[in-house]
Motif scaffolding. Structure first.
Motif, PDB file in Angstrom:
ATOM      1  N   LEU A  62       5.955  -2.101  -6.538  1.00 26.85           N
ATOM      2  CA  LEU A  62       6.353  -2.949  -7.350  1.00 26.85           C
ATOM      3  C   LEU A  62       5.593  -4.162  -7.493  1.00 26.85           C
ATOM      4  CD1 LEU A  62      10.177  -3.542  -6.678  1.00 26.85           C
ATOM      5  CD2 LEU A  62       9.192  -2.394  -8.953  1.00 26.85           C
ATOM      6  N   LEU A  63       4.354  -4.192  -6.952  1.00 31.47           N
ATOM      7  CA  LEU A  63       3.126  -5.289  -7.131  1.00 31.47           C
ATOM      8  C   LEU A  63       2.641  -5.546  -8.517  1.00 31.47           C
ATOM      9  CD1 LEU A  63       1.159  -4.356  -3.968  1.00 31.47           C
ATOM     10  CD2 LEU A  63       2.585  -6.287  -4.207  1.00 31.47           C
ATOM     11  N   ALA A  64       2.476  -6.743  -8.735  1.00 33.88           N
ATOM     12  CA  ALA A  64       1.965  -7.143  -9.963  1.00 33.88           C
ATOM     13  C   ALA A  64       0.651  -6.435 -10.104  1.00 33.88           C
ATOM     14  CB  ALA A  64       1.402  -8.699  -9.961  1.00 33.88           C
ATOM     15  N   LYS A  65       0.186  -6.278 -11.330  1.00 31.18           N
ATOM     16  CA  LYS A  65      -1.045  -5.607 -11.960  1.00 31.18           C
ATOM     17  C   LYS A  65      -2.048  -5.989 -11.286  1.00 31.18           C
ATOM     18  CE  LYS A  65       0.538  -2.699 -15.757  1.00 31.18           C
ATOM     19  NZ  LYS A  65       1.881  -2.827 -15.247  1.00 31.18           N
ATOM     20  N   THR A  66      -2.275  -7.385 -11.087  1.00 28.54           N
ATOM     21  CA  THR A  66      -3.347  -7.908 -10.359  1.00 28.54           C
ATOM     22  C   THR A  66      -3.461  -7.555  -8.977  1.00 28.54           C
ATOM     23  OG1 THR A  66      -2.127  -9.902  -9.951  1.00 28.54           O
ATOM     24  CG2 THR A  66      -3.704 -10.104 -11.968  1.00 28.54           C
ATOM     25  N   ALA A  67      -2.638  -6.952  -8.551  1.00 24.11           N
ATOM     26  CA  ALA A  67      -2.593  -6.677  -7.025  1.00 24.11           C
ATOM     27  C   ALA A  67      -3.148  -5.007  -6.883  1.00 24.11           C
ATOM     28  CB  ALA A  67      -1.255  -6.512  -6.435  1.00 24.11           C
ATOM     29  N   LYS A  68      -3.670  -5.104  -5.662  1.00 29.94           N
ATOM     30  CA  LYS A  68      -4.414  -3.714  -5.391  1.00 29.94           C
ATOM     31  C   LYS A  68      -4.228  -3.453  -3.969  1.00 29.94           C
ATOM     32  CE  LYS A  68      -8.682  -1.095  -6.159  1.00 29.94           C
ATOM     33  NZ  LYS A  68      -8.080   0.123  -5.392  1.00 29.94           N
ATOM     34  N   ILE A  69      -3.699  -2.209  -3.429  1.00 32.69           N
ATOM     35  CA  ILE A  69      -3.689  -1.850  -1.979  1.00 32.69           C
ATOM     36  C   ILE A  69      -5.136  -1.474  -1.691  1.00 32.69           C
ATOM     37  CG2 ILE A  69      -2.742  -0.321  -0.393  1.00 32.69           C
ATOM     38  CD1 ILE A  69      -0.131  -0.273  -1.813  1.00 32.69           C
ATOM     39  N   THR A  70      -5.849  -2.382  -0.860  1.00 35.10           N
ATOM     40  CA  THR A  70      -7.133  -2.005  -0.574  1.00 35.10           C
ATOM     41  C   THR A  70      -7.248  -0.986   0.783  1.00 35.10           C
ATOM     42  OG1 THR A  70      -7.469  -4.000   0.620  1.00 35.10           O
ATOM     43  CG2 THR A  70      -8.029  -4.021  -1.654  1.00 35.10           C
ATOM     44  N   GLN A  71      -6.441  -1.086   1.359  1.00 33.87           N
ATOM     45  CA  GLN A  71      -6.556  -0.137   2.700  1.00 33.87           C
ATOM     46  C   GLN A  71      -5.051   0.110   3.309  1.00 33.87           C
ATOM     47  OE1 GLN A  71      -9.893  -0.747   4.958  1.00 33.87           O
ATOM     48  NE2 GLN A  71      -8.951  -0.345   6.689  1.00 33.87           N
ATOM     49  N   GLY A  72      -4.915   1.215   4.103  1.00 33.44           N
ATOM     50  CA  GLY A  72      -3.689   1.249   4.709  1.00 33.44           C
ATOM     51  C   GLY A  72      -2.857   2.547   4.288  1.00 33.44           C
ATOM     52  N   THR A  73      -1.694   2.811   4.864  1.00 31.97           N
ATOM     53  CA  THR A  73      -0.846   3.772   4.604  1.00 31.97           C
ATOM     54  C   THR A  73       0.532   3.289   4.713  1.00 31.97           C
ATOM     55  OG1 THR A  73      -0.818   4.585   6.781  1.00 31.97           O
ATOM     56  CG2 THR A  73      -2.221   5.744   5.584  1.00 31.97           C
ATOM     57  N   ILE A  74       1.517   3.894   3.847  1.00 28.92           N
ATOM     58  CA  ILE A  74       3.025   3.625   4.031  1.00 28.92           C
ATOM     59  C   ILE A  74       3.682   5.115   3.862  1.00 28.92           C
ATOM     60  CG2 ILE A  74       4.982   2.561   2.897  1.00 28.92           C
ATOM     61  CD1 ILE A  74       2.834   0.778   0.986  1.00 28.92           C
ATOM     62  N   HIS A  75       3.938   5.521   5.100  1.00 27.85           N
ATOM     63  CA  HIS A  75       4.618   6.614   5.120  1.00 27.85           C
ATOM     64  C   HIS A  75       5.990   6.636   5.150  1.00 27.85           C
ATOM     65  CE1 HIS A  75       0.723   8.420   6.850  1.00 27.85           C
ATOM     66  NE2 HIS A  75       1.185   9.407   6.078  1.00 27.85           N
ATOM     67  N   PHE A  76       6.444   7.420   4.244  1.00 23.21           N
ATOM     68  CA  PHE A  76       8.178   7.543   4.036  1.00 23.21           C
ATOM     69  C   PHE A  76       8.676   8.869   4.225  1.00 23.21           C
ATOM     70  CE2 PHE A  76      11.527   8.036   0.583  1.00 23.21           C
ATOM     71  CZ  PHE A  76      12.545   7.271   1.388  1.00 23.21           C
ATOM     72  N   GLU A  77       9.708   8.964   4.906  1.00 19.74           N
ATOM     73  CA  GLU A  77      10.262  10.342   5.223  1.00 19.74           C
ATOM     74  C   GLU A  77      11.374  10.522   3.972  1.00 19.74           C
ATOM     75  OE1 GLU A  77      11.332  11.656   9.094  1.00 19.74           O
ATOM     76  OE2 GLU A  77      12.961  12.648   8.216  1.00 19.74           O
ATOM     77  N   LYS A  78      11.310  11.520   3.243  1.00 17.14           N
ATOM     78  CA  LYS A  78      12.035  11.627   1.951  1.00 17.14           C
ATOM     79  C   LYS A  78      13.344  12.299   2.519  1.00 17.14           C
ATOM     80  CE  LYS A  78       9.478  13.829  -1.046  1.00 17.14           C
ATOM     81  NZ  LYS A  78       9.167  14.127  -2.587  1.00 17.14           N
ATOM     82  N   ARG A  79      14.449  12.216   1.714  1.00 15.06           N
ATOM     83  CA  ARG A  79      15.693  12.822   1.969  1.00 15.06           C
ATOM     84  C   ARG A  79      15.758  14.258   2.424  1.00 15.06           C
ATOM     85  NH1 ARG A  79      20.415  10.144  -0.184  1.00 15.06           N
ATOM     86  NH2 ARG A  79      19.353   9.164  -1.636  1.00 15.06           N
ATOM     87  N   ASP A  80      14.582  14.959   1.651  1.00 11.85           N
ATOM     88  CA  ASP A  80      14.352  16.539   2.121  1.00 11.85           C
ATOM     89  C   ASP A  80      13.923  16.655   3.273  1.00 11.85           C
ATOM     90  OD1 ASP A  80      11.699  15.777   1.433  1.00 11.85           O
ATOM     91  OD2 ASP A  80      11.690  17.164  -0.385  1.00 11.85           O
ATOM     92  N   GLY A  81      13.492  15.457   4.157  1.00 10.78           N
ATOM     93  CA  GLY A  81      12.487  15.592   5.504  1.00 10.78           C
ATOM     94  C   GLY A  81      10.919  15.581   5.035  1.00 10.78           C
ATOM     95  N   SER A  82      10.384  15.755   3.968  1.00  8.78           N
ATOM     96  CA  SER A  82       8.965  15.491   3.932  1.00  8.78           C
ATOM     97  C   SER A  82       8.412  14.178   4.175  1.00  8.78           C
ATOM     98  CB  SER A  82       8.620  16.306   2.584  1.00  8.78           C
ATOM     99  OG  SER A  82       9.159  15.588   1.542  1.00  8.78           O
ATOM    100  N   LEU A  83       7.307  14.067   4.602  1.00  5.59           N
ATOM    101  CA  LEU A  83       6.666  12.891   4.985  1.00  5.59           C
ATOM    102  C   LEU A  83       5.712  12.681   3.674  1.00  5.59           C
ATOM    103  CD1 LEU A  83       7.156  10.821   6.985  1.00  5.59           C
ATOM    104  CD2 LEU A  83       5.043  11.625   8.296  1.00  5.59           C
ATOM    105  N   VAL A  84       5.743  11.448   2.956  1.00  4.67           N
ATOM    106  CA  VAL A  84       4.689  11.117   1.891  1.00  4.67           C
ATOM    107  C   VAL A  84       4.205   9.834   2.216  1.00  4.67           C
ATOM    108  CG1 VAL A  84       5.792  12.651   0.182  1.00  4.67           C
ATOM    109  CG2 VAL A  84       6.721  10.305   0.480  1.00  4.67           C
ATOM    110  N   ASP A  85       2.880   9.528   1.808  1.00  7.59           N
ATOM    111  CA  ASP A  85       2.429   8.305   1.737  1.00  7.59           C
ATOM    112  C   ASP A  85       2.618   7.607   0.383  1.00  7.59           C
ATOM    113  OD1 ASP A  85       0.657   6.020   2.151  1.00  7.59           O
ATOM    114  OD2 ASP A  85      -1.133   7.048   2.477  1.00  7.59           O
ATOM    115  N   LEU A  86       3.328   6.573   0.350  1.00  6.53           N
ATOM    116  CA  LEU A  86       3.618   5.890  -0.786  1.00  6.53           C
ATOM    117  C   LEU A  86       2.454   5.501  -1.731  1.00  6.53           C
ATOM    118  CD1 LEU A  86       7.106   4.373  -0.045  1.00  6.53           C
ATOM    119  CD2 LEU A  86       6.745   6.548  -0.989  1.00  6.53           C
ATOM    120  N   THR A  87       1.429   4.972  -0.589  1.00 10.51           N
ATOM    121  CA  THR A  87       0.045   4.545  -1.620  1.00 10.51           C
ATOM    122  C   THR A  87      -0.423   5.425  -2.237  1.00 10.51           C
ATOM    123  OG1 THR A  87      -1.339   4.949   0.280  1.00 10.51           O
ATOM    124  CG2 THR A  87      -0.276   2.933   0.611  1.00 10.51           C
ATOM    125  N   GLN A  88      -0.228   6.540  -2.200  1.00 10.22           N
ATOM    126  CA  GLN A  88      -0.772   7.790  -3.107  1.00 10.22           C
ATOM    127  C   GLN A  88      -0.213   7.932  -4.379  1.00 10.22           C
ATOM    128  OE1 GLN A  88      -3.925   9.348  -2.224  1.00 10.22           O
ATOM    129  NE2 GLN A  88      -3.408   7.580  -0.191  1.00 10.22           N
TER     130      GLN A  88
END
Ligand SMILES: Nc1ncnc2c1ncn2[C@@H]1O[C@H](COP(=O)(O)OP(=O)(O)OP(=O)(O)O)[C@@H](O)[C@H]1O
Ligand SMILES: [Mg+2]
Length: 342
Positions: A62-88
């Motif tokens: 939900l970051l402002a348009k001027t923001a950028k994720i320049t590095q790093g990962t945010i792994h999230f385990e979804k309801r179905d058990g799969s693991l995703v990187d939200l930065t993608q």
């Protein structure tokens, strides 16, 4: 993108976020590490401007348009058990919209700006039920009444068609909680959910959040500038300073064995409730502005335990100093400090 299941529902590593503004680059997050284990509550504390909200907005994209994720990962385990990187995911992608609201809900810092003055309570809650639960009008009305009762709003069926400005501050925050719970999320992010409320109402709303967390086994991220607030609410506390986590530990460990000079400073600034009204010491100096970050340890210009050139020159590594207790400070660099019983 599917990986193996983990103990953490959210796992953030080395997250860096900058805002590219007309006046320059604001380095808001400078390598944040934190995790929320399944069904547990974590607190994120730190002074104003240290990056608490930006961290949660990065998770939800939900970051402002001027923001950028320049590095790093945010792994999230979804309801179905799969693991995703939200930065993608792109912020407005259908996948991200499904997760936001459907799996991860947020109670915002400013209730009035997130509640609509022109829609009734029913309309606002039902929107989530239509969107994420596919309910029809009748089901949504029944569920909204249930949700309002759940969060302690009496005469729920009668109040359904009122507007939020007809509610008191505490009741409004209860409506926000009902809204957040409507899609049956697995993660709840609460950003300073009680700052605008007076002390008694604050305690009631916090108690409600805790009850909901336990009842629905939610994984909770509770953001606050007040260490006192997290005491009865969370399992693990993350202390942030200028876009980094400087210490994290189980909640009691933070109160009884705080190691980072910044954590100690925050503790000293909690007003004492009992005994003689002790002087509340605030940490000298202010959070450095994000355009000109200091070199080395970002806290060194304000640190009461500055140990010399190394603090000014190098970034301290994060060390594990006890079970689930990590600290980034040169005071603990020699060898992992033992966990002596006292
Ligand atoms: N839209 C923006 N443009 C530029 N800088 C921003 C923007 N939003 C946040 N920042 C900067 O990012 C840093 C972290 O801000 P953030 O809102 O996460 O702080 P916070 O810890 O939530 O503080 P508070 O306790 O006041 O809510 C601050 O230095 C802030 O100025
Ligand atoms: Mg904030």
């Amino acid at each position: 993108m599917t990986e193996t299941a983990s103990t953490n529902i959210i796992d953030v590593r080395d997250l860096q976020v900058s805002f590219f503004t007309d006046s320059g680059v604001v380095r808001a997050l400078n390598g944040v590490d934190f995790a929320i284990p399944h069904g547990k509550a974590v607190g994120v504390v730190g002074e104003s401007g240290c990056g608490k909200t930006v961290t949660s907005y990065a998770v939800l994209q939900l970051l402002a348009k001027t923001a950028k994720i320049t590095q790093g990962t945010i792994h999230f385990e979804k309801r179905d058990g799969s693991l995703v990187d939200l930065t993608q995911y792109k912020p407005d992608s259908s996948e991200m919209r499904r997760i936001r609201g459907g799996e991860i809900s947020m109670i915002f810092q400013e209730p009035m700006s997130s509640l609509s003055p022109v829609h009734t309570v029913y309309n606002q809650i039902a929107e989530n039920l239509f969107l994420h639960k596919g309910m029809n009008e009748k089901q949504a009305r029944e569920r909204t009444v249930e949700l309002l009762r759940l969060v302690g709003i009496s005469k729920a069926a009668e109040r359904l068609d009122e507007y939020t400005f007809q509610f008191s501050g505490g009741m409004r925050q209860r409506v926000m909680i009902a809204m957040a719970l409507a899609p049956e999320p697995r993660v709840l992010i609460a950003d300073e959910p009680t700052t605008a409320l007076d002390v008694t109402i604050q305690a009631q709303v916090l108690k409600l959040i805790k009850q909901m967390q336990e009842e629905f086994s939610l994984s909770l991220m509770l953001i606050t500038h007040d260490l006192g607030v997290v005491a009865h609410m969370v399992d693990q506390v993350y202390v942030m300073y200028r876009g980094r986590v400087v210490e994290d530990a189980p909640v009691m460990e933070v109160f009884y064995n705080p190691l980072h000079p910044y954590t100690r400073g925050l503790l000293n600034s909690i007003p004492k409730l009992r005994g003689p009204r002790g002087k509340v010491t605030s940490i000298p100096g202010t959070v450095p502005d994000s355009y000109n970050l200091p070199s080395g340890c970002l806290f060194h210009p304000r640190c009461s335990e500055f140990i010399g050139e190394i603090c000014r020159r190098d970034v301290p590594e994060t060390r594990e100093v006890g079970p689930n207790h990590r600290v980034s400070c040169f005071l603990y660099n020699e060898e992992p400090a033992g966990h002596e019983e006292v």
